[in-house]
Write a protein that holds these residues in place. Structure first.
Motif, PDB file in Angstrom:
ATOM      1  N   VAL A 113       9.909  11.090  -5.364  1.00 60.73           N
ATOM      2  CA  VAL A 113      10.755  11.568  -4.264  1.00 60.73           C
ATOM      3  C   VAL A 113      12.213  11.209  -4.513  1.00 60.73           C
ATOM      4  O   VAL A 113      13.117  12.007  -4.244  1.00 60.73           O
ATOM      5  CB  VAL A 113      10.256  10.974  -2.932  1.00 60.73           C
ATOM      6  N   MET A 114      12.454  10.019  -5.043  1.00 59.77           N
ATOM      7  CA  MET A 114      13.832   9.586  -5.280  1.00 59.77           C
ATOM      8  C   MET A 114      14.538  10.465  -6.301  1.00 59.77           C
ATOM      9  O   MET A 114      15.740  10.728  -6.188  1.00 59.77           O
ATOM     10  CB  MET A 114      13.836   8.127  -5.743  1.00 59.77           C
ATOM     11  N   PHE A 115      13.805  10.939  -7.287  1.00 59.90           N
ATOM     12  CA  PHE A 115      14.414  11.764  -8.342  1.00 59.90           C
ATOM     13  C   PHE A 115      14.334  13.262  -8.039  1.00 59.90           C
ATOM     14  O   PHE A 115      14.737  14.079  -8.870  1.00 59.90           O
ATOM     15  CB  PHE A 115      13.747  11.478  -9.686  1.00 59.90           C
ATOM     16  N   ASP A 116      13.832  13.626  -6.882  1.00 59.87           N
ATOM     17  CA  ASP A 116      13.763  15.034  -6.490  1.00 59.87           C
ATOM     18  C   ASP A 116      15.094  15.440  -5.851  1.00 59.87           C
ATOM     19  O   ASP A 116      15.422  15.025  -4.742  1.00 59.87           O
ATOM     20  CB  ASP A 116      12.615  15.246  -5.510  1.00 59.87           C
ATOM     21  N   GLN A 157       0.818  -1.207   0.000  1.00 62.11           N
ATOM     22  CA  GLN A 157       0.000   0.000   0.000  1.00 62.11           C
ATOM     23  C   GLN A 157       0.856   1.263   0.000  1.00 62.11           C
ATOM     24  O   GLN A 157       0.547   2.250   0.650  1.00 62.11           O
ATOM     25  CB  GLN A 157      -0.951  -0.007   1.198  1.00 62.11           C
ATOM     26  N   VAL A 158       1.966   1.201  -0.742  1.00 56.39           N
ATOM     27  CA  VAL A 158       2.834   2.354  -0.944  1.00 56.39           C
ATOM     28  C   VAL A 158       2.761   2.734  -2.416  1.00 56.39           C
ATOM     29  O   VAL A 158       2.912   1.869  -3.296  1.00 56.39           O
ATOM     30  CB  VAL A 158       4.288   2.035  -0.546  1.00 56.39           C
ATOM     31  N   ASN A 159       2.523   3.992  -2.683  1.00 56.66           N
ATOM     32  CA  ASN A 159       2.406   4.461  -4.064  1.00 56.66           C
ATOM     33  C   ASN A 159       3.780   4.468  -4.729  1.00 56.66           C
ATOM     34  O   ASN A 159       4.624   5.301  -4.409  1.00 56.66           O
ATOM     35  CB  ASN A 159       1.811   5.873  -4.083  1.00 56.66           C
ATOM     36  N   PRO A 160       4.051   3.556  -5.676  1.00 52.36           N
ATOM     37  CA  PRO A 160       5.384   3.501  -6.284  1.00 52.36           C
ATOM     38  C   PRO A 160       5.726   4.743  -7.096  1.00 52.36           C
ATOM     39  O   PRO A 160       6.892   5.152  -7.147  1.00 52.36           O
ATOM     40  CB  PRO A 160       5.317   2.248  -7.167  1.00 52.36           C
ATOM     41  N   PHE A 161       4.720   5.358  -7.737  1.00 48.85           N
ATOM     42  CA  PHE A 161       4.990   6.554  -8.528  1.00 48.85           C
ATOM     43  C   PHE A 161       5.443   7.709  -7.625  1.00 48.85           C
ATOM     44  O   PHE A 161       6.354   8.464  -7.982  1.00 48.85           O
ATOM     45  CB  PHE A 161       3.736   6.954  -9.321  1.00 48.85           C
ATOM     46  N   ARG A 162       4.828   7.820  -6.472  1.00 42.53           N
ATOM     47  CA  ARG A 162       5.222   8.858  -5.521  1.00 42.53           C
ATOM     48  C   ARG A 162       6.623   8.583  -4.977  1.00 42.53           C
ATOM     49  O   ARG A 162       7.416   9.509  -4.775  1.00 42.53           O
ATOM     50  CB  ARG A 162       4.208   8.913  -4.383  1.00 42.53           C
ATOM     51  N   VAL A 163       6.938   7.306  -4.763  1.00 44.88           N
ATOM     52  CA  VAL A 163       8.269   6.936  -4.273  1.00 44.88           C
ATOM     53  C   VAL A 163       9.342   7.336  -5.282  1.00 44.88           C
ATOM     54  O   VAL A 163      10.351   7.966  -4.931  1.00 44.88           O
ATOM     55  CB  VAL A 163       8.331   5.417  -3.991  1.00 44.88           C
ATOM     56  N   PHE A 164       9.129   6.997  -6.545  1.00 43.40           N
ATOM     57  CA  PHE A 164      10.119   7.343  -7.564  1.00 43.40           C
ATOM     58  C   PHE A 164      10.217   8.853  -7.761  1.00 43.40           C
ATOM     59  O   PHE A 164      11.289   9.384  -8.076  1.00 43.40           O
ATOM     60  CB  PHE A 164       9.780   6.646  -8.881  1.00 43.40           C
ATOM     61  N   LEU A 191      24.390   4.054  -9.849  1.00 45.86           N
ATOM     62  CA  LEU A 191      23.012   3.637  -9.586  1.00 45.86           C
ATOM     63  C   LEU A 191      22.817   3.298  -8.118  1.00 45.86           C
ATOM     64  O   LEU A 191      21.856   3.758  -7.481  1.00 45.86           O
ATOM     65  CB  LEU A 191      22.660   2.431 -10.463  1.00 45.86           C
ATOM     66  N   PHE A 192      23.731   2.506  -7.554  1.00 45.24           N
ATOM     67  CA  PHE A 192      23.597   2.137  -6.151  1.00 45.24           C
ATOM     68  C   PHE A 192      23.803   3.350  -5.242  1.00 45.24           C
ATOM     69  O   PHE A 192      23.175   3.443  -4.181  1.00 45.24           O
ATOM     70  CB  PHE A 192      24.589   1.028  -5.804  1.00 45.24           C
ATOM     71  N   ALA A 193      24.675   4.263  -5.639  1.00 48.32           N
ATOM     72  CA  ALA A 193      24.856   5.489  -4.861  1.00 48.32           C
ATOM     73  C   ALA A 193      23.595   6.341  -4.899  1.00 48.32           C
ATOM     74  O   ALA A 193      23.206   6.945  -3.890  1.00 48.32           O
ATOM     75  CB  ALA A 193      26.048   6.276  -5.410  1.00 48.32           C
ATOM     76  N   PHE A 194      22.946   6.390  -6.053  1.00 49.67           N
ATOM     77  CA  PHE A 194      21.679   7.119  -6.170  1.00 49.67           C
ATOM     78  C   PHE A 194      20.622   6.519  -5.252  1.00 49.67           C
ATOM     79  O   PHE A 194      19.870   7.249  -4.578  1.00 49.67           O
ATOM     80  CB  PHE A 194      21.213   7.095  -7.623  1.00 49.67           C
ATOM     81  N   LEU A 195      20.564   5.195  -5.190  1.00 50.70           N
ATOM     82  CA  LEU A 195      19.596   4.537  -4.317  1.00 50.70           C
ATOM     83  C   LEU A 195      19.897   4.820  -2.848  1.00 50.70           C
ATOM     84  O   LEU A 195      18.973   5.074  -2.051  1.00 50.70           O
ATOM     85  CB  LEU A 195      19.592   3.031  -4.580  1.00 50.70           C
ATOM     86  N   GLN A 216       9.743  11.941   3.832  1.00 56.27           N
ATOM     87  CA  GLN A 216       8.369  11.876   3.319  1.00 56.27           C
ATOM     88  C   GLN A 216       7.567  10.723   3.928  1.00 56.27           C
ATOM     89  O   GLN A 216       6.504  10.372   3.420  1.00 56.27           O
ATOM     90  CB  GLN A 216       8.396  11.726   1.796  1.00 56.27           C
ATOM     91  N   ASP A 217       8.095  10.115   4.996  1.00 57.53           N
ATOM     92  CA  ASP A 217       7.413   9.038   5.721  1.00 57.53           C
ATOM     93  C   ASP A 217       7.230   7.763   4.906  1.00 57.53           C
ATOM     94  O   ASP A 217       6.310   6.974   5.135  1.00 57.53           O
ATOM     95  CB  ASP A 217       6.035   9.497   6.231  1.00 57.53           C
ATOM     96  N   PHE A 218       8.121   7.537   3.948  1.00 52.74           N
ATOM     97  CA  PHE A 218       8.130   6.268   3.237  1.00 52.74           C
ATOM     98  C   PHE A 218       9.105   5.326   3.937  1.00 52.74           C
ATOM     99  O   PHE A 218      10.133   5.761   4.462  1.00 52.74           O
ATOM    100  CB  PHE A 218       8.552   6.454   1.782  1.00 52.74           C
TER     101      PHE A 218
END
Length: 418
Positions: free
Chosen positions: A42-45, A33-40, A311-315, A325-327
């Protein structure tokens, strides 16, 4: 056309692994029940202001440097069919001893930094050399011995940190070695941002980034453009055939592990020389194991390893924004885990696709013997082995064997003679 096909095959596995990892991770997040689009999103912000954006870039680059060195150290052993799983213990032991030596001496700046780096490389190389000696003299699997030596190395590092090399006072919450004098610090590269007209970030961009680039170029040339690199790959593909051609296979095992260990000794240097200036109980750990995933994702190519490290550093950098963001922070762990699983499967698919293409006579899979993804006991036969040896493919994972018929052996002897 053949060049484009080879490039496509080289990119097929990592791209497929990333796509599969994103799909699986999105499905898992949706199930939680986590919105994946919202997660990505935030990750790219990277932030709203120029300073925040450059800071995010610095964080990613600083994290990518040790990951790149870890992947490079693992890939050197992979290229000969060895599995140096002891990178974790090698760099941790090397870093604590290098920090102790660096804090105990006072030298001019360049010499001080050079001494610390050489100590780290020497310690890690000697520790990796123990694995090689056990393998060539007693036949001990490098996987088993390196795992056991990992535990011993971490125990020794802990003893040195809390005993002879301790520099923090009694009762301190974080135990550390004595701080390295400023002459032993590596200058930052923040001046590059000003030269490019970008906002100067508050964090320091590690100067060891340049050293990592040089090391990557040197290793690439050494393994792909020298006799040593050819002997290393030949001994990894077939020790008996290499010995018949005059290559000392046992000696190559020792040399390969020494080289892999020396590079592993550099993993802790970016943080030690650019940030902490001492080895502490909360010093960055786990880089040796992440290096295995980075090497697999990069297919043992320095350029691919660099992209995998980014890639791993970005993650890793995404952890803090997601928590703000409480994820759940486990989202990043899920993505990293699925990437590791997906890249192993994708490499095997790419290997089989290239093998079938070679059997049809439409392509020579130069990249087949070199993705480092084949598991213990796996074998490859026929054109794949011949193609990898002829074109200088890299080594594969531990326990890889190749079975060739009499006709193939004859072809290999003809190619060797040519």
């Amino acid at each position: 056309m053949n060049v484009l096909r080879r490039i496509g095959l080289a990119l097929f596995a990592p791209v497929l692994a990333i796509v599969v990892a994103v799909v699986i991770s999105s499905a898992v997040m949706a199930a939680l029940q986590v919105n994946p689009f919202r997660v990505f999103e935030v990750m790219f912000d990277f932030g709203e202001t120029p300073a925040q954006q450059t800071t995010a870039i610095v964080v990613i680059l600083n994290r990518a440097v040790p990951l790149f060195l870890a992947g490079l150290a693992v890939s050197i052993a992979f290229r000969m069919g060895l599995f140096n799983i002891g990178v974790e213990g090698q760099y941790r032991l090397a870093t604590v001893l290098a920090a102790g030596v660096g804090a105990a001496v006072a030298l001019p700046g360049p010499l001080h930094v050079l001494l610390i780096v050489l100590v780290a490389m020497a310690v890690a190389a000697l520790w990796a050399g123990l694995v090689a000696v056990l393998k060539v003299t007693r036949g001990v699997s490098e996987v088993i011995s390196s795992i056991m030596l990992n535990v011993i190395a971490l125990g020794i590092a802990s003893y040195l940190l809390t005993g002879p090399l301790r520099g923090s006072p009694e009762g301190a919450s974080i135990i550390s070695t004595a701080e390295i004098p400023e002459s032993g610090w590596m200058p930052s590269l923040n001046g590059v941002f000003g030269a490019l007209g970008l906002a100067t970030p508050p964090r320091q961009l590690y100067g060891f980034l340049l050293v990592a680039v040089v090391v990557g170029v040197v290793i690439a040339v050494l393994l792909n453009r020298t006799r040593f690199g050819f002997d290393l790959r030949a001994a990894g593909l077939s020790p008996s055939a290499a010995s018949a051609s005059g290559v000392d296979s046992r000696g190559m095992v020792v040399k390969t592990m020494l080289l892999s260990g020396a590079v592993a000794g550099l993993i802790g240097m970016p943080d030690l020389l650019g940030s902490t200036h001492a080895y502490t109980t909360d010093f960055t750990s786990g880089l040796g194991f992440l290096g295995i995933a980075v090497a697999l994702l990069g297919r043992n190519k320095p350029v691919g390893i660099a992209l995998g490290a980014l890639l791993f550093a970005f993650l890793d950098r995404s952890l803090v924004p997601l928590q703000i963001q409480d994820f759940p922070a486990s989202v990043v762990t899920i993505i990293q885990g699925t990437i590791v699983l997906a890249v192993v499967i994708a490499n095997e698919i790419a290997r089989r696709v290239a093998l079938r293409a070679a059997e049809r006579g439409s392509a020579v899979p130069a990249i087949v013997a070199g993705d480092g993804s084949t598991g213990p006991g796996q074998s490859a036969s026929g054109a794949a082995s011949t193609g990898g040896a002829a074109d200088g493919g890299e080594g594969t994972g531990a326990g890889v064997s190749r079975t060739a018929g009499a006709g193939q052996r004859s072809d290999e002897r003809q190619e060797t003679g040519a």
